[in-house]
Enzyme design. Structure first.
Site, PDB file in Angstrom:
ATOM      1  N   HIS A 107      17.386   1.763 -72.298  1.00 39.20           N
ATOM      2  CA  HIS A 107      17.179   0.765 -73.360  1.00 39.20           C
ATOM      3  C   HIS A 107      17.276   1.365 -74.755  1.00 39.20           C
ATOM      4  CE1 HIS A 107      16.125  -2.142 -70.362  1.00 39.20           C
ATOM      5  NE2 HIS A 107      14.922  -1.657 -70.124  1.00 39.20           N
ATOM      6  N   HIS A 141      11.698  -0.976 -76.340  1.00 36.07           N
ATOM      7  CA  HIS A 141      10.908   0.074 -75.698  1.00 36.07           C
ATOM      8  C   HIS A 141      11.854   1.092 -75.090  1.00 36.07           C
ATOM      9  CE1 HIS A 141      11.843  -2.552 -72.248  1.00 36.07           C
ATOM     10  NE2 HIS A 141      11.580  -1.517 -71.446  1.00 36.07           N
TER      11      HIS A 141
END
Length: 200
Positions: free
Chosen positions: A79, A114
């Site tokens: 991510h 995150h």
């Protein structure tokens, strides 16, 4: 696992800040070994928790980062956005890897910026030496694998549970459910339920 002794990992971000964690879970959040923790540090910067060699994993939608450490250990960082390291780069503890984000280069999902921090063992790469990319999936070449493949086939073979392991003075314990558990500060024995926020 067949890897060496568990290293003295730090946390994958700077100390001295507030961090939110969505808890401990398997790589796909549904089944399998619980080798993942989601972290959202306040400064949004993801850092190497231990010295190692960066391996950039390529997908059609972009890249994600793994770092190979001594003893056959690997950490993963999914991510991330604004990746600031290159393939083969040597990193020291605390070196910046990138920024927390919602990138989905190989698929998956994200509901807020995150880093999906994962723990793996790759003893085959250690045994053979040299460039782990030369030896295929079992030694760390995960280029082009979908998130579904990494979170099932690769996780089953190489995922290492984070339960009971310590990173940067915090011991993480998995809960019964996905996205649960506790973070315990080793020095004070202060326990934070996860999901939750704590200061490191």
């Amino acid at each position: 696992s067949a890897a060496g002794a568990f290293p003295a990992f730090g946390l994958p971000f700077d100390a001295g800040q507030s961090v939110y964690s969505a808890g401990i879970h398997s790589d796909n959040g549904n089944s399998g070994v619980k080798n993942a923790i989601d972290f959202s540090p306040g400064d949004k910067t993801v850092r190497a928790p231990l010295a190692g060699t960066v391996r950039i994993q390529h997908c059609d939608g972009g890249d994600w980062v793994t770092v190979d450490h001594d003893g056959g250990w690997r950490t993963g960082y999914y991510h991330m956005e604004r990746i600031s390291v290159t393939d083969g780069q040597q990193v020291a503890p605390g070196d910046a890897l990138g920024r927390t984000g919602n990138a989905l280069p190989c698929g998956g999902s994200s509901t807020g910026a995150h880093v999906h921090f994962t723990l793996w063992t790759l003893p085959a790469a250690t045994a053979k030496g040299g460039d782990s990319r030369d030896f295929g999936v079992d030694a760390g070449n995960w280029n082009g694998l979908s998130y579904d493949e990494v979170s099932t086939k690769v996780a089953e073979a190489h995922g290492e549970a984070v339960d009971g392991k310590t990173f940067g003075g915090w011991q993480f314990t998995a809960g019964t459910d996905q996205y649960s558990g506790t973070a315990t500060e080793v020095s004070s024995r202060s326990i934070v339920p996860l999901p939750g926020r704590f200061r490191v």
